[in-house]
Motif scaffolding. Sequence first.
Motif, mmCIF file in Angstrom:
data_model
loop_
_atom_site.group_PDB
_atom_site.id
_atom_site.type_symbol
_atom_site.label_atom_id
_atom_site.label_comp_id
_atom_site.label_asym_id
_atom_site.label_seq_id
_atom_site.Cartn_x
_atom_site.Cartn_y
_atom_site.Cartn_z
ATOM 1 N N ASP A 1 -27.369 -30.945 2.727
ATOM 2 C CA ASP A 1 -28.284 -29.839 2.988
ATOM 3 C C ASP A 1 -29.346 -30.364 3.958
ATOM 4 O OD1 ASP A 1 -30.540 -28.132 2.881
ATOM 5 O OD2 ASP A 1 -30.006 -27.431 0.885
ATOM 6 N N THR A 2 -29.281 -29.907 5.206
ATOM 7 C CA THR A 2 -30.170 -30.446 6.237
ATOM 8 C C THR A 2 -31.639 -30.206 5.915
ATOM 9 O OG1 THR A 2 -28.448 -30.088 7.898
ATOM 10 C CG2 THR A 2 -30.680 -30.458 8.702
ATOM 11 N N GLY A 3 -31.960 -29.037 5.384
ATOM 12 C CA GLY A 3 -33.345 -28.750 5.036
ATOM 13 C C GLY A 3 -33.870 -29.703 3.984
ATOM 14 N N ARG A 4 -33.063 -29.953 2.979
ATOM 15 C CA ARG A 4 -33.457 -30.897 1.924
ATOM 16 C C ARG A 4 -33.526 -32.320 2.463
ATOM 17 N NH1 ARG A 4 -29.589 -32.955 -2.924
ATOM 18 N NH2 ARG A 4 -31.063 -34.419 -3.888
ATOM 19 N N LEU A 5 -32.579 -32.671 3.317
ATOM 20 C CA LEU A 5 -32.519 -34.033 3.837
ATOM 21 C C LEU A 5 -33.725 -34.358 4.702
ATOM 22 C CD1 LEU A 5 -30.818 -36.671 4.262
ATOM 23 C CD2 LEU A 5 -29.892 -35.558 6.309
ATOM 24 N N LEU A 6 -34.065 -33.471 5.625
ATOM 25 C CA LEU A 6 -35.118 -33.758 6.597
ATOM 26 C C LEU A 6 -36.510 -33.382 6.111
ATOM 27 C CD1 LEU A 6 -33.361 -32.581 9.897
ATOM 28 C CD2 LEU A 6 -33.375 -34.858 8.864
ATOM 29 N N GLY A 7 -36.584 -32.465 5.159
ATOM 30 C CA GLY A 7 -37.874 -31.997 4.688
ATOM 31 C C GLY A 7 -38.662 -33.082 3.978
ATOM 32 N N MET A 8 -39.985 -33.037 4.131
ATOM 33 C CA MET A 8 -40.855 -34.069 3.567
ATOM 34 C C MET A 8 -41.925 -33.478 2.650
ATOM 35 S SD MET A 8 -39.866 -37.082 4.637
ATOM 36 C CE MET A 8 -41.306 -38.150 4.510
ATOM 37 N N GLY A 9 -41.689 -32.264 2.156
ATOM 38 C CA GLY A 9 -42.664 -31.669 1.259
ATOM 39 C C GLY A 9 -43.850 -31.084 1.997
ATOM 40 N N SER A 10 -44.919 -30.820 1.269
ATOM 41 C CA SER A 10 -46.098 -30.167 1.832
ATOM 42 C C SER A 10 -47.367 -30.910 1.436
ATOM 43 C CB SER A 10 -46.204 -28.719 1.341
ATOM 44 O OG SER A 10 -45.038 -27.977 1.672
ATOM 45 N N TRP A 11 -48.385 -30.756 2.286
ATOM 46 C CA TRP A 11 -49.699 -31.260 1.963
ATOM 47 C C TRP A 11 -50.360 -30.333 0.943
ATOM 48 C CZ3 TRP A 11 -51.198 -35.951 3.550
ATOM 49 C CH2 TRP A 11 -50.534 -36.512 4.655
ATOM 50 N N GLY A 12 -51.464 -30.793 0.368
ATOM 51 C CA GLY A 12 -52.173 -29.989 -0.616
ATOM 52 C C GLY A 12 -52.656 -28.659 -0.075
ATOM 53 N N ASP A 13 -52.853 -28.581 1.262
ATOM 54 C CA ASP A 13 -53.304 -27.317 1.856
ATOM 55 C C ASP A 13 -52.144 -26.403 2.226
ATOM 56 O OD1 ASP A 13 -52.190 -28.543 4.067
ATOM 57 O OD2 ASP A 13 -54.081 -28.822 5.139
ATOM 58 N N GLY A 14 -50.917 -26.824 1.847
ATOM 59 C CA GLY A 14 -49.739 -25.991 2.093
ATOM 60 C C GLY A 14 -49.008 -26.275 3.378
ATOM 61 N N ARG A 15 -49.620 -27.057 4.294
ATOM 62 C CA ARG A 15 -48.939 -27.351 5.553
ATOM 63 C C ARG A 15 -47.803 -28.331 5.315
ATOM 64 N NH1 ARG A 15 -48.662 -30.936 9.633
ATOM 65 N NH2 ARG A 15 -50.280 -32.343 8.871
ATOM 66 N N PRO A 16 -46.612 -28.064 5.880
ATOM 67 C CA PRO A 16 -45.502 -29.000 5.703
ATOM 68 C C PRO A 16 -45.800 -30.361 6.323
ATOM 69 C CG PRO A 16 -44.715 -26.866 6.505
ATOM 70 C CD PRO A 16 -46.219 -26.855 6.630
ATOM 71 N N VAL A 17 -45.395 -31.399 5.647
ATOM 72 C CA VAL A 17 -45.438 -32.738 6.225
ATOM 73 C C VAL A 17 -44.389 -32.793 7.332
ATOM 74 C CG1 VAL A 17 -45.160 -35.207 5.734
ATOM 75 C CG2 VAL A 17 -46.137 -33.693 4.001
ATOM 76 N N ARG A 18 -44.659 -33.542 8.387
ATOM 77 C CA ARG A 18 -43.710 -33.627 9.505
ATOM 78 C C ARG A 18 -42.339 -34.061 9.010
ATOM 79 N NH1 ARG A 18 -45.656 -37.143 14.377
ATOM 80 N NH2 ARG A 18 -44.048 -35.927 15.451
#
Length: 292
Positions: free
Chosen positions: A268-285
């Motif tokens: 799952d590319t989204g799961r593989l590359l995704g790095m979660g989110s910061w506390g303010d909701g912005r996705p981590v790079r």
Amino acid sequence: MKIWAGILLLMVLMVPSGTALNNPVLDEPGYGMITESHGEGSQRYWIFKPSKPGSYPVVVFIHGWAATEPLFYMAWIRHLVREGNIVIYPRYQNLLDTTSDAFTDNAASAVGEALRRVRKEWNGELFLAGHSAGGIIALNLASRQDIPDPDGILALQTGDSEGGRKFENLRGIPQDTLLVVMAGDRDNITGTADSYRIMRSTPQIPGDRKLFLLVRSDRNLVADHLSPLAVSDEFGVLVDNLDYSGYWKVLDMMMELARENKTLADADTGRLLGMGSWGDGRPVRRMEIVEY
């Protein structure tokens, strides 16, 4: 690689500026892990396994230059054991007085002995994970005949191979192995040269079975050469989202795919590359897939 000797102690004593991420993975000492230590010097190795009797995959975790004690990666080791794996940690060097030409032989000897010790608890699945010089050793081990063929290899911030000299015949790695290479965008010690070299020197492994990922820095998360270190939480340092949403997650996913007889293209590319989110909701790079 001798730069490791001058900075590892400093890194262990540094407390990061903070992590602001969702769902952190906490280290939980005493949750049920058996620890064994065998051998001495460059032939010493540790075995970490779940306290519950059973049959488990084995992960051989190969440290970077001078990180000769498991504490440098103990939070990751605990995570792996908690997920139901046996971890073998070979010390392939006696601090800095072992010639690098002996590293792979030392690791092979220790791993072979450790596998014999856990044979009644091992389900036959084998994975190699190596950081820095350990990435070179992991690939060399996979290309040889003195340990069983691995199901998957994870090489992190690999180098310095001295222009490829320290690599053995990477074409000897079995073609059905899953291979993931990861590099950090702030790694100014080994950079990406050996990561590219690995990908280009393994033509026998099909493109859907190998992957080169670039981990990207964001805010206080710095994807440098030492970012895969994961000192236990009781020391309060060196465990952050680059670990649980990056390095740890990728190894977990590779192991899942191998277990299901799938390729990396099935991830799952989204799961593989995704790095979660910061506390303010912005996705981590997100991580990037690098073309080679």
